[in-house]
Design a protein around this motif. Sequence first.
Motif, PDB file in Angstrom:
ATOM      1  N   ASN A  55      14.248 -13.112  40.139  1.00 30.60           N
ATOM      2  CA  ASN A  55      13.823 -12.363  38.955  1.00 30.60           C
ATOM      3  C   ASN A  55      12.477 -12.924  38.527  1.00 30.60           C
ATOM      4  O   ASN A  55      12.393 -13.877  37.768  1.00 30.60           O
ATOM      5  CB  ASN A  55      14.847 -12.488  37.835  1.00 30.60           C
ATOM      6  N   GLU A  56      11.420 -12.322  39.039  1.00 35.14           N
ATOM      7  CA  GLU A  56      10.097 -12.875  38.750  1.00 35.14           C
ATOM      8  C   GLU A  56       9.629 -12.560  37.342  1.00 35.14           C
ATOM      9  O   GLU A  56       8.572 -13.045  36.912  1.00 35.14           O
ATOM     10  CB  GLU A  56       9.069 -12.382  39.763  1.00 35.14           C
ATOM     11  N   GLU A  57      10.420 -11.802  36.583  1.00 37.64           N
ATOM     12  CA  GLU A  57      10.063 -11.505  35.194  1.00 37.64           C
ATOM     13  C   GLU A  57      10.463 -12.633  34.246  1.00 37.64           C
ATOM     14  O   GLU A  57      10.062 -12.633  33.081  1.00 37.64           O
ATOM     15  CB  GLU A  57      10.739 -10.210  34.746  1.00 37.64           C
ATOM     16  N   LEU A  58      11.262 -13.598  34.724  1.00 32.87           N
ATOM     17  CA  LEU A  58      11.682 -14.703  33.857  1.00 32.87           C
ATOM     18  C   LEU A  58      10.453 -15.471  33.369  1.00 32.87           C
ATOM     19  O   LEU A  58       9.627 -15.916  34.171  1.00 32.87           O
ATOM     20  CB  LEU A  58      12.620 -15.655  34.611  1.00 32.87           C
ATOM     21  N   THR A  59      10.357 -15.633  32.062  1.00 29.24           N
ATOM     22  CA  THR A  59       9.188 -16.311  31.496  1.00 29.24           C
ATOM     23  C   THR A  59       9.411 -17.799  31.284  1.00 29.24           C
ATOM     24  O   THR A  59       8.449 -18.555  31.136  1.00 29.24           O
ATOM     25  CB  THR A  59       8.812 -15.667  30.154  1.00 29.24           C
ATOM     26  N   ASP A  60      10.673 -18.223  31.251  1.00 30.02           N
ATOM     27  CA  ASP A  60      10.955 -19.632  30.996  1.00 30.02           C
ATOM     28  C   ASP A  60      11.337 -20.384  32.272  1.00 30.02           C
ATOM     29  O   ASP A  60      11.900 -21.474  32.224  1.00 30.02           O
ATOM     30  CB  ASP A  60      12.077 -19.773  29.960  1.00 30.02           C
ATOM     31  N   ALA A  61      11.034 -19.795  33.426  1.00 31.97           N
ATOM     32  CA  ALA A  61      11.354 -20.428  34.710  1.00 31.97           C
ATOM     33  C   ALA A  61      10.113 -21.080  35.299  1.00 31.97           C
ATOM     34  O   ALA A  61       8.974 -20.688  35.012  1.00 31.97           O
ATOM     35  CB  ALA A  61      11.917 -19.398  35.680  1.00 31.97           C
TER      36      ALA A  61
END
Length: 413
Positions: A55-61
């Motif tokens: 999930n490349e939309e994760l901002t906190d990863a």
Amino acid sequence: METTYSVLSKDRYIIKNALLEIAFIADEAGIIGTQTDLFCIVIEAGKIAKVLPNNEELTDAIDAKGLLILPAFKDMHVHLDKTLYGLPWQALSPSRKTVQDMIAYEQEIIPKLLKTSTHRAELLINLLQNYGTTFARTHFNVDNTSGLRSLENLQKALDNKKDSFKAELVAFPQHGLYYTDSASLMKEVAQLDSVDFIGGLDPFGIDNAIEKAVDFTVELALDNNKGIDIHLHDAGEEGIRTIEYLAEQVLLNTELKGRTFVSHAFALAHLQSQKLAKIAEKLAAAEVGIVSSIPFRSTVMPIPALLKYGVNVLVGNDNVQDYWSTFGSGNMLQKANLIAQLYGWVTEFELSRSLRFATHNRLPLDDNGNRQWPKTGDEAELVLIEADCSAEAVSRLSKIVAFMHEGNLYWKN
């Protein structure tokens, strides 16, 4: 080589865009490639908690940016206590040709080297980490010149690096058990909880007493619940007799199965196939492993034959830029590359299997191409590397960008 890292570690975090191997690609001729895909890897409490679809939309990863994820590397034979790394260049002396010559030289220089051995051990650990190694089996000298100071100084270095590196320790009578009467010191150090293995050195060539030296080592290991890892440079009949006698003692004392190793074991390199097969079968039955520093000068060990008969083969750098050898680079991926070259392992499948020598037998895919690593519950020990697959990493000695130890992620600046 000094390397600095940005430390990215939390109790729980996610790595996205992490490239993992998922299968082999084959045609009518056989395996021709490795299939990969991007995933999210959840790290929690030093373990791999989950492997999820990407999930490349994760901002906190933390973004792995498509880097390949491989198991972290393990150096299974190194001497962190007596490197020259960090000192001016020094090639080997032509005057020191035998192990006995080197013992005499060590007796001369160890007092001086001990003054800075903690700092240089840390530098060497940094070098290993630079190449993706987070674990080592390290031998340390136990001799009448250094007493237990090699261990004491090494433990200081390991304590200073404990958040990013782990080691198991082998008490090594580098100057012989009886050649310099180190047996009493070995009895003392064997009682320490920090020591994992009892070492040894050429029971014939140095101590001139195969049975006596092996019996002492076995008894010490049994009495103190340790493993065994002896250096054996002896070739010829004496070397073979040592290997066979040690295996026989392990078969009599089965609690030592899987915990006993012969480092180098050069005598095996000169055997005809039938004799080698017989000894390999005995080693496999006793679960006695062979630890090699491939290659060693002109000696090419029969690694494929040992593997065929089920012998556990481990690999280490051994000497990294010290007064025994200047060729050790500290790079376990390079060891896997050298092994592949030596034995002609050039296909996608063979190169991918060669990675096992850098990772202590841990591979992303099993021989049938099923993903077996990483999975939930695995220790969070891994590297992020600039490669499309493990075969490429081995063949091209790909660049390590980051490594993870016990869930703590260290990203190179």
